[in-house]
Scaffold this motif. Structure first.
Motif, short mmCIF file in Angstrom:
data_model
loop_
_atom_site.label_atom_id
_atom_site.label_comp_id
_atom_site.label_asym_id
_atom_site.label_seq_id
_atom_site.Cartn_x
_atom_site.Cartn_y
_atom_site.Cartn_z
N SER A 1 -51.56 34.50 -30.88
CA SER A 1 -52.52 34.73 -30.18
C SER A 1 -53.24 33.40 -29.42
O SER A 1 -54.14 33.61 -28.66
CB SER A 1 -53.84 35.00 -31.20
N ALA A 2 -52.52 32.45 -29.31
CA ALA A 2 -52.93 31.34 -28.46
C ALA A 2 -52.36 31.25 -26.92
O ALA A 2 -51.18 32.16 -26.89
CB ALA A 2 -52.41 30.00 -29.03
N ARG A 3 -53.02 30.81 -26.13
CA ARG A 3 -52.37 30.80 -24.63
C ARG A 3 -51.65 29.40 -24.67
O ARG A 3 -50.75 29.46 -23.84
CB ARG A 3 -53.65 30.68 -23.76
N ALA A 4 -51.91 28.39 -25.28
CA ALA A 4 -51.15 27.07 -24.83
C ALA A 4 -50.01 27.08 -25.71
O ALA A 4 -49.07 26.37 -25.41
CB ALA A 4 -52.21 26.01 -25.28
N PHE A 5 -49.85 27.43 -26.88
CA PHE A 5 -48.68 27.58 -27.86
C PHE A 5 -47.86 28.82 -27.96
O PHE A 5 -47.12 28.80 -28.88
CB PHE A 5 -49.35 27.27 -29.17
N ARG A 6 -47.88 29.70 -26.93
CA ARG A 6 -46.78 30.79 -26.73
C ARG A 6 -45.55 30.23 -26.56
O ARG A 6 -45.44 29.11 -25.57
CB ARG A 6 -47.30 31.61 -25.76
N PRO A 7 -44.38 31.01 -26.94
CA PRO A 7 -43.32 30.68 -26.26
C PRO A 7 -43.13 30.67 -24.77
O PRO A 7 -43.79 31.47 -24.20
CB PRO A 7 -42.25 31.81 -26.86
N CYS A 12 -43.41 27.38 -25.25
CA CYS A 12 -43.87 26.02 -25.47
C CYS A 12 -42.54 25.10 -26.38
O CYS A 12 -42.20 25.55 -27.02
CB CYS A 12 -45.14 26.02 -26.38
N PRO A 13 -42.60 24.01 -25.56
CA PRO A 13 -41.26 22.90 -26.20
C PRO A 13 -41.57 22.58 -27.73
O PRO A 13 -40.71 22.61 -28.57
CB PRO A 13 -41.36 21.71 -25.34
N TRP A 14 -42.98 22.27 -28.07
CA TRP A 14 -43.22 21.98 -29.51
C TRP A 14 -42.89 23.30 -30.41
O TRP A 14 -42.26 22.95 -31.54
CB TRP A 14 -44.90 21.70 -29.58
N LEU A 15 -43.35 24.27 -30.08
CA LEU A 15 -43.07 25.44 -30.81
C LEU A 15 -41.58 25.79 -30.84
O LEU A 15 -40.92 26.11 -31.90
CB LEU A 15 -43.83 26.84 -30.34
N MET A 16 -40.80 25.73 -29.67
CA MET A 16 -39.52 25.78 -29.69
C MET A 16 -38.65 25.08 -30.62
O MET A 16 -37.56 25.42 -31.03
CB MET A 16 -38.85 26.16 -28.31
N ALA A 17 -38.97 23.93 -30.51
CA ALA A 17 -38.28 22.64 -31.47
C ALA A 17 -38.51 23.22 -32.94
O ALA A 17 -37.59 22.95 -33.81
CB ALA A 17 -38.74 21.36 -31.02
N ILE A 18 -39.71 23.45 -33.25
CA ILE A 18 -39.94 23.89 -34.65
C ILE A 18 -39.27 25.37 -34.92
O ILE A 18 -38.64 25.10 -36.12
CB ILE A 18 -41.50 23.91 -34.99
N LEU A 19 -39.14 26.31 -34.09
CA LEU A 19 -38.47 27.43 -34.36
C LEU A 19 -36.93 26.82 -34.47
O LEU A 19 -36.17 27.78 -35.12
CB LEU A 19 -38.64 28.37 -33.26
N GLY A 20 -36.52 26.23 -33.80
CA GLY A 20 -35.08 25.74 -33.74
C GLY A 20 -34.72 25.35 -35.07
O GLY A 20 -33.57 25.62 -35.79
N ILE A 55 -39.89 36.95 -30.38
CA ILE A 55 -38.65 36.14 -29.88
C ILE A 55 -37.32 36.66 -30.49
O ILE A 55 -37.75 36.91 -31.81
CB ILE A 55 -38.89 34.65 -29.98
N ASP A 56 -36.31 36.68 -29.68
CA ASP A 56 -35.17 37.12 -30.59
C ASP A 56 -34.49 35.73 -31.18
O ASP A 56 -34.69 34.77 -30.36
CB ASP A 56 -34.08 37.75 -29.62
N MET A 57 -34.08 35.86 -32.17
CA MET A 57 -33.39 34.56 -32.81
C MET A 57 -32.32 33.83 -32.21
O MET A 57 -32.00 32.71 -32.28
CB MET A 57 -33.24 34.85 -34.55
N LYS A 58 -31.38 34.90 -31.54
CA LYS A 58 -30.50 34.64 -30.96
C LYS A 58 -30.62 33.65 -29.50
O LYS A 58 -30.02 32.76 -28.97
CB LYS A 58 -29.74 35.55 -30.45
N ASP A 59 -32.00 33.79 -29.26
CA ASP A 59 -32.46 33.07 -27.95
C ASP A 59 -33.02 31.70 -28.29
O ASP A 59 -33.12 31.02 -27.39
CB ASP A 59 -33.40 33.87 -27.23
N ILE A 60 -33.31 31.43 -29.51
CA ILE A 60 -33.65 30.11 -29.95
C ILE A 60 -32.40 29.07 -30.02
O ILE A 60 -31.68 29.26 -30.75
CB ILE A 60 -34.54 30.11 -31.15
N LYS A 61 -32.68 27.81 -29.38
CA LYS A 61 -31.54 26.98 -29.42
C LYS A 61 -31.77 26.02 -30.79
O LYS A 61 -32.94 25.68 -30.99
CB LYS A 61 -31.70 25.83 -28.05
#
Length: 141
Positions: free
Chosen positions: A45-51, A53-61, A89-95
């Protein structure tokens, strides 16, 4: 996060928390991973922390790296899958970056028990004061 306000690293280092729980064992992962996924659910629901977002993508990684471990409990894998679905997000797309397997990585300890803290500081566990009291907690926005 849902209000577009970040969680500061000095308050909670989310990626380090996941790595520390992984190093300490599966029992710690049972409560750390659902805690982190609940925090990250508000990013939808956030505008700044949607994918992406490098911070979010690192944690999702790190979470996706945990998901690939074969002997992990199913409820941990399920909570990661639900988070990815909620974020669209598809899990296959997360590095992933093999953060969990890096033994030389320095992390800040956040899962220290009262007994371990007492041994480290040399004080008895009962004499240590809490970091916050109930009066310090403000739940209103």
């Amino acid at each position: 996060l849902g209000r577009n306000k970040p969680i500061l690293h000095r308050d909670l280092a989310v990626k380090d928390l996941l790595v520390e729980a992984f190093r300490r064992g599966h029992q710690d992962l049972l409560f750390v991973v659902p805690f982190v996924t609940r925090i990250l659910e508000s990013c939808a629901s956030a505008r700044a922390f949607r994918p992406p977002c490098p911070w979010l993508m690192a944690i999702l990684g790190v979470l996706c790296e945990l998901h690939t471990i074969t002997d992990l409990k199913l409820n941990i894998k399920f909570s990661v899958e639900v988070l990815c679905k909620d974020l669209g997000i598809d899990m296959k797309d997360i590095k992933t970056y093999d953060v969990l397997r890096d033994k030389d990585r320095k992390i800040c300890d956040q899962l220290v028990t009262a007994k371990e803290r007492a041994v480290a500081t040399g004080e008895p566990a009962a004499t240590q004061s809490a970091r916050f009291s109930y009066a310090d907690i403000n739940v209103s926005g």
